[in-house]
Scaffold this active site. Structure first.
Site, short mmCIF file in Angstrom:
data_model
loop_
_atom_site.label_atom_id
_atom_site.label_comp_id
_atom_site.label_asym_id
_atom_site.label_seq_id
_atom_site.Cartn_x
_atom_site.Cartn_y
_atom_site.Cartn_z
CG ASP A 1 41.61 20.57 6.85
OD1 ASP A 1 41.02 19.83 7.66
OD2 ASP A 1 42.44 21.45 7.20
CG HIS B 1 48.61 22.15 11.18
ND1 HIS B 1 48.55 23.10 12.18
CD2 HIS B 1 47.62 22.43 10.32
CE1 HIS B 1 47.54 23.92 11.92
NE2 HIS B 1 46.96 23.55 10.81
MG LIG Z 1 43.72 21.30 8.94
#
Ligand SMILES: [Mg+2]
Length: 378
Positions: A194, A296
């Site tokens: 990420d 998420h």
């Molecule tokens: Mg992220």
């Protein structure tokens, strides 16, 4: 049935001095979010979460939602999104409006599930799963200097068989972090990275090529979420799948991600994307174009519960039989009591398996004592 009471509840938790953590863009010590508790004339309580600071969520709810929500039938939940775009017409696309809408929507689904005696994932239809594969969200950038291997070793010891790590602080650091994580996880584990949008396209491409040999399942937010041409450039130049969506909200933004094939995986956050109703629309769009959906989760346990219910209902089409693909959900490994302490029965990812709550609604019980402890307005 109608909603008779609604309360926004800001919650926060602060790490000790010197323990700030985060991503390549920066870090902080405080986690805050806003819960929404609604109650109906039948005494049923529903919970939702707005991924937004307390005072903003409260003002947004009171100014723009309260009048419509108090008195509404929770079963009319699907009408909320349209209403948010038409009244107030000029603010509907605002992120805080959509965050509060998410909280109201999820709380209504919680009430509906409790009323009909079914978990939310059953109400969303589809072929549902009872267990999900949690992946450790770990290897954060930290204020305190600690060996980079430590958090990923702890995640493996805790039973995780998949992990997502933070990178984005330069290609050399990226390679070192990825190599370390892959060594500790072993060859078979899924490993995601990420960047949190901390690179320009050129930098993202350089890193993507440098870490390609470590078999990366996806690269998340390689460039800032606003930079759609940047996403397309990165996509054209690398082979690793790209994921994004935590900074996006509403079906229209996700439609662009899906239609333009900007990403291979969309990641709606259930406290921000517009709630379960909108997430389902997003999942339908994505699945139609064979774009994968993985929520998420950087929320309290309430937002996590919504994401887990949603994930349990998502189709993995076209991977139906011969290409088994686990439905992975994010499990934040940071020290965050808003995730670990708010529920009577906390989510337990041990053994690399996360059970989907089978109780009615979101399938959770909020711990009143813990809620009082982390209330930011008390
Ligand atoms: Mg992220």
């Amino acid at each position: 049935m109608e909603v008779t009471d609604a309360e926004t509840i800001p919650v926060s938790s602060t790490l000790p001095e010197g323990e700030a953590m985060g991503d390549a863009r920066g870090f902080g010590r405080t986690r805050e979010t806003t819960l929404l508790r609604i109650e109906t004339d039948e005494g049923t309580v529903g919970w939702g979460e707005a991924f937004a600071p307390g005072r903003i969520a409260e003002a947004t709810f009171d100014e723009l939602f309260r009048e419509d929500v108090v008195g509404m039938d929770p079963f009319e939940v699907e009408s909320l999104a349209e209403r948010s775009y038409t009244d107030p017409y000029h603010f509907g696309g605002d992120v805080f409006v959509q965050s509060v809408l998410s909280a109201v929507d999820v709380a209504c689904w919680d009430v509906i599930g409790k009323t009909v005696g079914r978990p939310v994932h059953k109400l969303l239809g589809g072929e549902t799963c009872h267990t999900l594969t949690p992946y450790a969200s770990t290897m954060y950038f930290t204020e305190r200097d600690r060996p980079i291997a430590e958090p990923i070793e702890e995640a493996v010891e805790a039973g995780f068989e998949a992990a997502k790590i933070k990178i984005g602080a330069g290609v050399e650091s990226d390679v070192e972090r990825v190599r370390t994580a892959r060594e500790i996880l072993g060859d078979d584990a899924a490993l995601m990275v990420d960047i949190n949008g901390n690179y320009r396209p050129e930098q993202a491409v350089k890193t993507a090529k440098a870490i390609a040999e470590y078999d990366i399942t996806w690269i998340e937010e390689p460039v800032p979420p606003e930079n759609e041409t940047g996403y397309r450039e990165v996509k054209r130049r690398i082979d690793t799948p790209i994921a994004a969506g935590e900074a996006h909200y509403g079906r229209f933004e996700f439609k662009r991600l899906v239609d333009d094939r900007t990403v291979d995986i969309v990641q709606p956050n259930l406290g921000r994307c517009g709630g379960l109703s909108e997430a389902r629309r997003i999942a339908d769009m994505a699945t139609t174009e064979n774009v994968a959906v993985r929520p998420h989760i950087w929320n309290s346990a309430v937002g996590m519960a919504a994401a887990v219910q949603f994930a349990a209902s998502i189709s993995t089409y076209p991977h139906t039989r011969n290409v088994p693909e686990p439905m992975m959900v994010e499990f934040d490994r940071s020290d965050n009591p808003l995730r670990s302490d708010l529920l009577e029965t906390p989510f337990d990812p041990s053994g690399g398996v996360l059970d989907v709550p089978q109780g009615p609604g979101l399938g959770i019980e909020v711990d009143d004592d813990a809620l009082e402890r982390y209330r930011a307005d008390g």
